[in-house]
Design a protein around this motif. Sequence first.
Motif, short mmCIF file in Angstrom:
data_model
loop_
_atom_site.label_atom_id
_atom_site.label_comp_id
_atom_site.label_asym_id
_atom_site.label_seq_id
_atom_site.Cartn_x
_atom_site.Cartn_y
_atom_site.Cartn_z
N CYS A 4 0.82 -1.21 0.00
CA CYS A 4 0.00 0.00 0.00
C CYS A 4 0.86 1.26 0.00
N ARG A 56 2.21 1.68 -3.52
CA ARG A 56 1.13 2.10 -4.42
C ARG A 56 0.78 3.57 -4.19
N ASN A 57 0.70 3.97 -2.92
CA ASN A 57 0.40 5.36 -2.59
C ASN A 57 1.45 6.32 -3.11
N ASP A 116 0.82 6.59 -6.81
CA ASP A 116 -0.41 7.37 -7.06
C ASP A 116 -0.20 8.85 -6.81
#
Length: 108
Positions: A97, A100-101, A104
């Motif tokens: 996560c 991914r963050n 993003d």
Amino acid sequence: MIETGRTLKSALAAAANVALVDYIGAGPVFATPSRLDHKARVGGDGPAAQVAASVVPAVAIGGLKADHVARAFSAGSQGVAVVSAICGQPDLEAAACTLRNRIDTLGA
């Protein structure tokens, strides 16, 4: 030695056959515990030359962690390939996560 490795790797990136190769791995950026026989590392700025020389998209690879994502993308990489950034962490889901963050946040 690293400079010679960068030059050779850039030449290899430029020679990628677009009929056979979808993307290249630019690196290894850093030493990685997931592969002990990796080639000489190119360092944080090394992938830029490989990405620039490549005729196909490139992903940065080699010892990358979430903290390296912004630098990899600023070097022109279209992605990052990781193993130990996730699999080598105590909480795999949290590590994935976080990675991914970071991606993003860059709008990638």
